[in-house]
Write an enzyme that holds these catalytic residues in place. Structure first.
Site, PDB file in Angstrom:
ATOM      1  N   LYS A  93       0.838  -1.211   0.000  1.00 51.55           N
ATOM      2  CA  LYS A  93       0.000   0.000   0.000  1.00 51.55           C
ATOM      3  C   LYS A  93       0.866   1.251   0.000  1.00 51.55           C
ATOM      4  CE  LYS A  93      -2.298  -1.376   3.661  1.00 51.55           C
ATOM      5  NZ  LYS A  93      -1.850  -2.787   3.743  1.00 51.55           N
ATOM      6  N   CYS A 177     -11.656   0.944  17.114  1.00 52.53           N
ATOM      7  CA  CYS A 177     -10.441   0.155  16.875  1.00 52.53           C
ATOM      8  C   CYS A 177      -9.423   0.174  18.007  1.00 52.53           C
ATOM      9  CB  CYS A 177      -9.766   0.572  15.569  1.00 52.53           C
ATOM     10  SG  CYS A 177      -9.119   2.239  15.553  1.00 52.53           S
ATOM     11  N   MET A 178      -9.377   1.219  18.844  1.00 52.31           N
ATOM     12  CA  MET A 178      -8.326   1.199  19.864  1.00 52.31           C
ATOM     13  C   MET A 178      -8.781   1.715  21.224  1.00 52.31           C
ATOM     14  SD  MET A 178      -7.294   4.516  20.361  1.00 52.31           S
ATOM     15  CE  MET A 178      -8.739   5.474  20.063  1.00 52.31           C
ATOM     16  N   MET A 354      -6.534  -5.472  16.728  1.00 48.52           N
ATOM     17  CA  MET A 354      -7.993  -5.538  16.779  1.00 48.52           C
ATOM     18  C   MET A 354      -8.530  -6.795  17.438  1.00 48.52           C
ATOM     19  SD  MET A 354      -8.811  -2.671  15.634  1.00 48.52           S
ATOM     20  CE  MET A 354      -7.236  -2.058  16.194  1.00 48.52           C
ATOM     21  N   GLY A 391      -4.399   0.910  13.975  1.00 47.43           N
ATOM     22  CA  GLY A 391      -4.709   0.743  12.561  1.00 47.43           C
ATOM     23  C   GLY A 391      -4.727   2.010  11.754  1.00 47.43           C
ATOM     24  N   GLN A 392      -4.742   3.190  12.412  1.00 48.46           N
ATOM     25  CA  GLN A 392      -4.867   4.454  11.688  1.00 48.46           C
ATOM     26  C   GLN A 392      -3.655   5.349  11.950  1.00 48.46           C
ATOM     27  OE1 GLN A 392      -9.196   5.889  11.418  1.00 48.46           O
ATOM     28  NE2 GLN A 392      -9.104   4.906  13.420  1.00 48.46           N
TER      29      GLN A 392
END
Length: 811
Positions: A93, A177-178, A354, A391-392
């Site tokens: 990516k 997510c966190m 996650m 994740g971000q």
């Protein structure tokens, strides 16, 4: 299999994109392919190309890229060899991140829904529409952002809604997510975010992955393990999960557990450490206290103090035999893990993401992973400690540190604490009492209120979504998003780059600038704050999210909303130049005449000092590839980052002679907490009607909802659609062959999608897996909205399901 780190990354990239590259004739794609970041040559000499640094736009690893620009367009991407995080490497990516800017359907004009159709309007009309909607009912307005906000964007949104509107209805999709990682760190250490850093992966002896798949989700970090093995170093990898993944392929040991069994397993390890007297007595006596909930039916963040003897009593039932029954992991393997933690010579890193966080007892599992590290003394040394991953790109820097959560204020403060509100009012120059002490609505509750008819209690009736796609990411989407169609009095504002599942129901769409089309600051998973400058213009009339927030605030100021004034009567976003002339940054024509990011970031920076999260000065970030906080000035003009927190010799805030000091401890005595959290059953389990477990997640080619990566031709061709993984024996018994269309059902809905048998992942019998990147196959219409009672984070990893051949296949 032994692969060198660079071979691993190149193999991952080529497997995903190689077949598609030859057919692509786009100039920017060719320029990207011309860069070989693994070579020793400098950046390629492409005529008239200007290079500059930026963190990658995608996950929370925080890799740095070199961005090549020509004729106001990104034409080349290379890994940044000066960056400690990735040392010149990128995942598939990352190598294609430049193309994320150039999808053919970029949003370029503000669009307002009139008579059911979206029509173009001016920015003046758009800003006025938002402001008047808010002015109509400020208390029922909400902002929903994400860990993709830059630090200044999130800070501006915080100041606007909490400092201006006195409304705490702001939450990020990071809640999905966190949030459990946040409450886990706070519950164990009294303060959020990891004490360790990525450097641990370079010196540890053992890596344990707890329900995560870094080979695909964080491949650059995983490559550090592969690289060390290629150099002859022994690194033991233990993969604990509910299905085999690409990470499992590289593991020395794979321990397959039943869903929710991480609660039992961690308690089982702690039980054996106590029973065998192999816990680190010295470490525990010096640096730890014991904790449990006063009422186990009502889990809490901070619990109640218990004695060591009481802890022993509580942990006693978790024998290897009992844990094996709950988890499906053999007695021998449970003992193996306990013996590993009992070895003081081992350096152990735990990684999770996650699988642990998206859990109805996510806070508890986070606490328990910290517990076995504390109990065994595997903490606070290079290569030895727990490290949660995100994740971000700014889930840490913006959602957590800026505090864009319904209950939080910047720098680790809480809206419920009077002293914290007073500190923020002083720093923001607001009149005393402006800030609202009542926490706002967390994500699940926000969208539930938005999609529910008005009752006795006022609901949220207007939501402004920025940099996220809740139409695809919210669990149980029929309830939490699609029901918006039935609420005629609700108004949805969406700032985004591309059309998404969320814009489908939007009443107003605001076209946004993205990544290097604007200035920015992110904060990654190892406390590293990273800065970049705008390099290209956004298309059409797309503009910065930060500017939108400030422009709406100013329009409210013009309309007479009293909260848009500070205590001196000035606009809350009033900034001046050296001669005290107003900069008027709310005007788009002025926005880039000054560095607004620098103004907002330097205003924010003092907020970080209370919890010793001191972020670096902006001008230092400009010179660096990110700096890990706390960053302190050790000599005039010399700023030094921190790799390991709470440890003397590394953390500048640990007092001399303390050795280790948890200086924000819950118990106010510089000690971390060893928690007892009991095993509890999942809220939904398979039965005769729905006999399968369903788990959701990501794939290496796509990021989150795919709104960016699915517009990158190479990645879309490599993974064009979602699928359902099924064990071959289950497939055979149901008459399902590879590629067949199957109908997947849960109590919340059903979906047709192709089956993948013996594919990339390998679920056990009775278990299914579906990735969520594909907008055309919206798996979150089927997932459960049950959530952790402490963090409020939903569980996407386990619910009951059934499958059958689709009617078209059965014929």
């Amino acid at each position: 299999m032994t692969l060198q780190r660079r071979q691993f990354i190149k193999a991952s990239a080529m497997a995903a994109a190689g077949a598609a590259l030859a057919a692509n004739s786009d100039t920017s794609a060719k320029a990207e392919r011309a860069v070989d970041p693994t070579s020793k040559s400098p950046l390629p000499a492409i005529s008239d190309v200007k290079w500059d640094k930026a963190p990658c736009r995608f996950c929370g690893t925080g890799c740095h890229v070199q961005v090549g620009v020509k004729d106001n367009k990104v034409v080349a991407i290379a890994g940044d060899r000066q960056a400690d995080v990735n040392k010149g490497l990128l995942c598939v990516k990352g190598y294609h991140v430049g193309l994320a800017l150039y999808g053919k359907d970029r949003l370029t004009k503000p669009l307002l829904r009139r008579n059911g159709k979206l029509v173009e309007i001016t920015w003046e009309e758009a800003i006025d529409t938002v402001a008047k909607r808010i002015l109509k009912s400020p208390k029922t307005f909400a902002i929903y952002g994400s860990g993709q906000w830059t630090v200044p964007e999130g800070y501006a949104a915080q100041k606007f809604i909490k400092g201006g509107l006195a409304n705490n209805n702001i939450d990020p999709n990071a809640r999905l997510c966190m949030a459990s990682a946040v409450t886990g760190f706070i519950g164990s250490f009294g303060v959020d975010e990891p004490a360790s850093c990525y450097d641990d992966l370079d010196v540890c002896d053992t890596v344990i992955t707890w329900g995560n798949n870094p080979a695909e989700m964080h491949p650059i970090l995983f490559s550090r393990i592969i690289d060390r093995r290629s150099r002859g170093q022994k690194v033991t990898l233990i993969d604990i999960g509910t299905r085999k993944t690409r990470t499992t392929q590289y593991a020395d040991h794979y321990f397959e557990m039943l869903p929710q069994a991480d609660l039992a397993l961690t308690n089982g390890i702690a039980h054996l450490l106590i029973k065998n007297n192999t816990y680190d007595k010295s470490f525990v006596e010096k640096y730890c206290n014991f904790r449990a909930d006063a009422d186990e039916s009502k889990p809490s963040l901070k619990g109640a103090s218990i004695t060591f003897e009481r802890y022993k009593e509580k942990i006693a039932p978790y024998t290897p035999e009992y844990v094996s029954k709950l988890s499906g992991i053999s007695v021998e393997k449970i003992k193996f893990l306990a013996e590993l933690f009992a070895d003081p010579k081992q350096k152990i890193v735990s990684l999770w993401c996650m699988g642990v966080n998206q859990h109805t007892r996510g806070t508890a599992v986070n606490n328990l992973i910290h517990t076995i590290h504390l109990l065994s003394g595997h903490f606070g040394k290079p290569g030895d400690g727990p490290q949660s991953l995100t994740g971000q790109p700014a889930a840490c820097g913006t959602a957590r540190e800026v505090g864009t959560l319904a209950h939080a204020l910047p720098g680790g403060r809480l809206v419920a604490k009077p002293e914290h509100r007073a500190q923020c009012e002083k720093l923001w120059k607001l009149p005393a009492g402006r800030l609202n002490p009542k926490p706002g609505t967390h994500t699940v509750l926000m969208w539930e209120k938005f999609c529910t008819p008005k009752g006795a209690e006022k609901n949220v009736d207007t939501i402004w979504v920025q940099v996220t796609n809740p139409g695809q990411t919210l669990p149980n989407a029929h309830k939490l998003f699609l029901n918006k169609k039935k609420q005629n009095d609700r108004f949805l504002i969406v700032s985004d780059v591309y059309p998404t599942a969320t814009t489908e129901l939007a009443d107003l769409i605001l076209p946004a600038a993205m990544w290097v089309e604007k200035n920015g600051i992110y904060g990654n998973s190892e406390r590293r704050t990273q800065q970049w400058f705008k390099m290209v213009d956004p298309p059409g009339d797309a503009r910065d999210d930060c500017w939108m927030t400030i422009a709406v605030a100013h329009r409210l100021h013009e309309l007479g909303h009293p909260g848009m004034k500070d205590k001196d009567g000035q606009f809350i976003f009033d900034y001046r130049d050296a001669n005290n002339n107003p900069l008027d940054i709310w005007k788009w024509e002025n926005y880039y005449k000054t560095n607004v990011d620098r103004l907002l970031y330097e205003e924010y920076r003092p907020f970080t000092h209370m919890k010793h999260k001191n972020v670096a000065p902006y001008d230092e970030l400009v010179k660096a590839r990110g700096l890990r906080w706390p960053v302190v000035e050790t000599k005039p003009g010399k700023w030094t980052e921190t790799r390991w927190r709470f440890t003397e010799g590394y953390d500048p805030f640990v007092q001399k002679g303390k050795g280790m000091q948890f200086y924000h401890s819950v118990s106010d005595d510089d000690r971390a907490l060893i928690w007892f959290r009991p095993y509890t059953k999942p809220p939904e389990v398979p039965d005769k009607e729905f006999p399968f477990w369903l788990c959701t997640g990501r794939v290496v080619e796509h990021w989150h909802t795919g709104s960016m990566t699915r517009r990158i031709p190479q990645l879309q061709r490599a993974m064009p659609s979602a699928y359902i993984e099924i064990h071959p024996d289950d497939a055979s018994s149901l008459g399902i062959a590879n590629g067949n269309t199957v109908t997947l059902e849960t109590p919340r809905g059903k979906l047709n999608l192709p089956a993948w048998v013996n594919g990339r992942g390998h679920p056990p019998r009775g278990s299914l897996f579906v990735p969520f990147f594909d907008e055309s196959l919206p798996i979150n219409e089927l997932t459960l909205d049950a959530h952790c009672p402490i963090s409020k984070q939903p569980d996407y990893k386990k619910c009951a399901a059934r499958i059958s051949l689709a009617s078209s296949e059965a014929k």
